[in-house]
Write a protein that holds these residues in place. Structure first.
Motif, PDB file in Angstrom:
ATOM      1  N   THR A 167      69.375  27.655 -31.130  1.00 18.95           N
ATOM      2  CA  THR A 167      69.943  27.685 -29.785  1.00 18.95           C
ATOM      3  C   THR A 167      70.200  29.124 -29.345  1.00 18.95           C
ATOM      4  O   THR A 167      69.851  29.519 -28.235  1.00 18.95           O
ATOM      5  CB  THR A 167      71.248  26.870 -29.760  1.00 18.95           C
ATOM      6  N   ASN A 168      70.776  29.908 -30.231  1.00 22.01           N
ATOM      7  CA  ASN A 168      71.034  31.302 -29.884  1.00 22.01           C
ATOM      8  C   ASN A 168      69.729  32.046 -29.601  1.00 22.01           C
ATOM      9  O   ASN A 168      69.666  32.908 -28.722  1.00 22.01           O
ATOM     10  CB  ASN A 168      71.811  32.002 -31.002  1.00 22.01           C
ATOM     11  N   HIS A 169      68.673  31.684 -30.340  1.00 20.15           N
ATOM     12  CA  HIS A 169      67.386  32.330 -30.086  1.00 20.15           C
ATOM     13  C   HIS A 169      66.860  31.953 -28.690  1.00 20.15           C
ATOM     14  O   HIS A 169      66.255  32.794 -28.005  1.00 20.15           O
ATOM     15  CB  HIS A 169      66.388  31.947 -31.171  1.00 20.15           C
ATOM     16  N   ASP A 172      68.481  34.051 -26.336  1.00 21.73           N
ATOM     17  CA  ASP A 172      67.900  35.385 -26.422  1.00 21.73           C
ATOM     18  C   ASP A 172      66.602  35.463 -25.604  1.00 21.73           C
ATOM     19  O   ASP A 172      66.348  36.457 -24.911  1.00 21.73           O
ATOM     20  CB  ASP A 172      67.644  35.712 -27.898  1.00 21.73           C
ATOM     21  N   ILE A 173      65.797  34.414 -25.670  1.00 20.06           N
ATOM     22  CA  ILE A 173      64.572  34.391 -24.868  1.00 20.06           C
ATOM     23  C   ILE A 173      64.923  34.385 -23.381  1.00 20.06           C
ATOM     24  O   ILE A 173      64.328  35.125 -22.577  1.00 20.06           O
ATOM     25  CB  ILE A 173      63.697  33.174 -25.236  1.00 20.06           C
ATOM     26  N   ALA A 174      65.904  33.571 -23.001  1.00 19.06           N
ATOM     27  CA  ALA A 174      66.345  33.554 -21.594  1.00 19.06           C
ATOM     28  C   ALA A 174      66.788  34.958 -21.180  1.00 19.06           C
ATOM     29  O   ALA A 174      66.467  35.427 -20.078  1.00 19.06           O
ATOM     30  CB  ALA A 174      67.491  32.559 -21.415  1.00 19.06           C
ATOM     31  N   HIS A 175      67.483  35.624 -22.074  1.00 23.39           N
ATOM     32  CA  HIS A 175      67.926  37.000 -21.834  1.00 23.39           C
ATOM     33  C   HIS A 175      66.728  37.929 -21.629  1.00 23.39           C
ATOM     34  O   HIS A 175      66.687  38.727 -20.686  1.00 23.39           O
ATOM     35  CB  HIS A 175      68.781  37.443 -23.024  1.00 23.39           C
ATOM     36  N   PHE A 185      71.405  38.602 -16.594  1.00 21.81           N
ATOM     37  CA  PHE A 185      71.579  37.483 -17.534  1.00 21.81           C
ATOM     38  C   PHE A 185      72.898  36.755 -17.251  1.00 21.81           C
ATOM     39  O   PHE A 185      73.011  35.528 -17.401  1.00 21.81           O
ATOM     40  CB  PHE A 185      71.572  38.020 -18.970  1.00 21.81           C
ATOM     41  N   GLU A 186      73.894  37.536 -16.866  1.00 24.66           N
ATOM     42  CA  GLU A 186      75.183  37.065 -16.351  1.00 24.66           C
ATOM     43  C   GLU A 186      75.127  35.721 -15.613  1.00 24.66           C
ATOM     44  O   GLU A 186      75.957  34.848 -15.798  1.00 24.66           O
ATOM     45  CB  GLU A 186      75.625  38.141 -15.337  1.00 24.66           C
TER      46      GLU A 186
ATOM     47  N   HIS B 202      78.840  38.638 -25.614  1.00 22.16           N
ATOM     48  CA  HIS B 202      77.974  39.462 -26.466  1.00 22.16           C
ATOM     49  C   HIS B 202      76.514  39.142 -26.169  1.00 22.16           C
ATOM     50  O   HIS B 202      76.187  37.981 -25.920  1.00 22.16           O
ATOM     51  CB  HIS B 202      78.246  39.181 -27.940  1.00 22.16           C
ATOM     52  N   PRO B 203      75.619  40.140 -26.256  1.00 22.96           N
ATOM     53  CA  PRO B 203      74.196  39.827 -26.068  1.00 22.96           C
ATOM     54  C   PRO B 203      73.720  38.869 -27.172  1.00 22.96           C
ATOM     55  O   PRO B 203      74.092  39.055 -28.343  1.00 22.96           O
ATOM     56  CB  PRO B 203      73.491  41.177 -26.195  1.00 22.96           C
ATOM     57  N   PRO B 204      72.923  37.854 -26.826  1.00 19.87           N
ATOM     58  CA  PRO B 204      72.500  36.869 -27.830  1.00 19.87           C
ATOM     59  C   PRO B 204      71.858  37.521 -29.059  1.00 19.87           C
ATOM     60  O   PRO B 204      72.070  37.058 -30.185  1.00 19.87           O
ATOM     61  CB  PRO B 204      71.486  35.994 -27.096  1.00 19.87           C
ATOM     62  N   SER B 205      71.076  38.582 -28.870  1.00 19.40           N
ATOM     63  CA  SER B 205      70.384  39.167 -30.024  1.00 19.40           C
ATOM     64  C   SER B 205      71.389  39.657 -31.072  1.00 19.40           C
ATOM     65  O   SER B 205      71.133  39.571 -32.266  1.00 19.40           O
ATOM     66  CB  SER B 205      69.482  40.311 -29.579  1.00 19.40           C
ATOM     67  N   SER B 206      72.543  40.130 -30.623  1.00 14.21           N
ATOM     68  CA  SER B 206      73.529  40.644 -31.575  1.00 14.21           C
ATOM     69  C   SER B 206      74.259  39.519 -32.300  1.00 14.21           C
ATOM     70  O   SER B 206      74.968  39.755 -33.279  1.00 14.21           O
ATOM     71  CB  SER B 206      74.553  41.528 -30.859  1.00 14.21           C
TER      72      SER B 206
END
Ligand SMILES: NC(=O)c1ccc[n+]([C@@H]2O[C@H](COP(=O)([O-])OP(=O)(O)OC[C@H]3O[C@@H](n4cnc5c(N)ncnc54)[C@H](OP(=O)(O)O)[C@@H]3O)[C@@H](O)[C@H]2O)c1
Ligand SMILES: NC(=O)c1ccc[n+]([C@@H]2O[C@H](COP(=O)([O-])OP(=O)(O)OC[C@H]3O[C@@H](n4cnc5c(N)ncnc54)[C@H](OP(=O)(O)O)[C@@H]3O)[C@@H](O)[C@H]2O)c1
Lengths: 251, 251
Positions: A167-169, A172-175, A185-186, B202-206
């Motif tokens: 899910t976090n990944h 990250d892709i959405a980001h 991204f906000e 926090h940014p997802p990658s972190s």
């Protein structure tokens, strides 16, 4: 009063230490770690794994692969030895007489405080007496106690990889997509939160929406065109297929 | 006082209606829909798309594919006509003179109340005057206003598919894994919520963790064995590869 020794100084040790420090019913008699800088966060510390204090429970909170190494230092100990891992079997703590698992199912990082009362704690032990002791310990810091055997714990850990790591990944892709197109991204954050909140009270399948769910092949094709990155295209395609299959079945 | 006509009676229309009803600055003068049962939730309703009331803004809140159909009924109208879709371009509302987009970026279902003040509203219009009017409208119900063109909106919609639709599907897979092994899905809920909460600050990658992130091939192999379902294995493999690639790059 339950006396606890914590072994390890990472994320898990920090959060357990803070949780235990907030109750009178537990005393952390010692924190043992190899990392002297990290030990400074705690009181009653030692970096000598050879001289460990007397306690009722010894909690090994080190990386999964190092649990058996640290365990070697505890062969002389009579108290209950547990680890906090979702994926290491209880038998890895043998041949000690009193062994168990104390697995808090949450994602911990030093940067974020967690309300431990809401954290499910999965316990397992090699005797009813040891299980009772772990239950008593868990109840001092959490309202959610689960008795879970090593087989079930493997399942939970696997499900958690989907619910947390993967899910976090996707976040990250959405980001990445936002950054690539200069969109903040906000703007997605309330959506991310609401998506997680919805499944607190509804089964995820009943909350599924989107182009794949309604088999909107036109939008799917447009989205695939928009994606710049090959891996992202593959992920989009595979997850869309999977949603279509599920939804097809359930109709 | 801004006078609004809502066209459509689905999830979006419900939530907009409730939000506008809570402010004195907006009056929903009419709700127009073809679904007579659904119209009962509202006041001042009509099922006749041919006799639409006078208003400042007409909000088309019907399925994406029906927006152009409903728009046909509005050719005589002078007020500002907008739709609420993330993926339909503004030009689809032509040749009307006053057109725009009023896209609340959130996942709405009738079963859940949403605090509209936190919902980002993306607006776009064909003139500064129309844009100002939409901004005024948006500010009556939300603190988060974004001026977003149709190109950016496509990006946001695509990113939202990852952050919402695909994420929910991963929750669903976690749910399936739990059910298949008689573990309560309940136990994962705090983890799901915390995962979403972490990326609020926090940014997802972190925040990425897990077997793929630390390239733990042993755990990955065990997990693949545990998965009963071929699609789930494929998803596990692809997302793990993607995480490994990302993390490799960032090292
Ligand atoms: N963090 C979570 O979200 C979470 C959630 C549930 C379960 N867990 C479990 O909790 C346990 C600890 O995880 P963590 O997140 O706290 O990891 P972490 O933050 O990476 O900390 C690991 C700790 O283990 C120490 N360590 C590693 N190898 C060692 C060795 N051979 N001898 C002595 N100490 C050693 C490290 O010391 P150095 O600083 O010197 O490397 C560090 O103090 C793991 O079993 C993990 O699966 C973690
Ligand atoms: N729900 C969300 O989370 C969300 C979020 C952001 C944007 N949006 C956008 O909001 C819009 C509405 O979505 P929704 O979620 O409210 O959909 P919904 O709950 O499925 O409702 C759709 C509405 O459109 C009506 N409709 C469909 N075709 C029609 C036609 N040819 N003539 C007249 N009425 C017609 C339906 O009437 P019947 O009941 O008679 O079918 C229903 O009232 C879409 O553009 C969507 O992309 C939705």
């Amino acid at each position: 009063m339950i006396r606890v020794v914590l072994l390890g100084t990472g994320n898990m040790a920090h959060h357990l230490y803070d949780a235990f420090s907030s109750t009178e019913r537990v005393q952390v008699v010692q924190v043992v770690g190899r990392n002297k800088e990290a030990l400074k966060h705690f009181e009653n510390t030692s970096s000598d794994f050879g001289s460990i204090a007397q306690a009722d429970i010894y909690i090994i909170a080190v990386n999964d692969l190092s649990i058996s190494t640290v365990k070697q230092e505890l062969t002389e100990i009579n108290g209950l030895i547990v680890h906090t891992s979702g994926s290491v079997p209880i038998d890895d703590l043998k041949p000690n007489k009193n062994i168990g698992i104390f697995y808090p199912l949450q994602t911990f990082s030093k940067a974020r405080k967690v309300d431990f009362w809401t954290v499910p704690i999965c316990i397992e032990a090699n005797s009813q007496e040891n299980l009772n002791l772990l239950a008593t310990l868990a109840k001092t810091i959490s309202h959610r106690l689960y008795e879970i055997n090593s087989e079930q714990r493997k399942t939970i850990h696997l499900a958690a990889v989907f619910a947390n790591n993967f899910t976090n990944h996707l976040y990250d892709i959405a980001h990445e997509i936002c950054v690539a197109h200069q969109v903040p991204f906000e703007i997605l954050k309330p959506l991310i939160l609401e998506t997680a909140q919805k499944v607190q009270s509804h089964p995820p399948s009943s909350m599924q929406t989107g182009p794949a769910r309604r088999n909107d092949t036109e939008t799917i094709a447009k989205h695939l065109e928009q994606l710049g990155n090959q891996k992202q295209k593959e992920i989009y395609t595979l997850l869309s297929e999977s949603i279509k299959e599920n939804y097809g079945e359930k109709l």
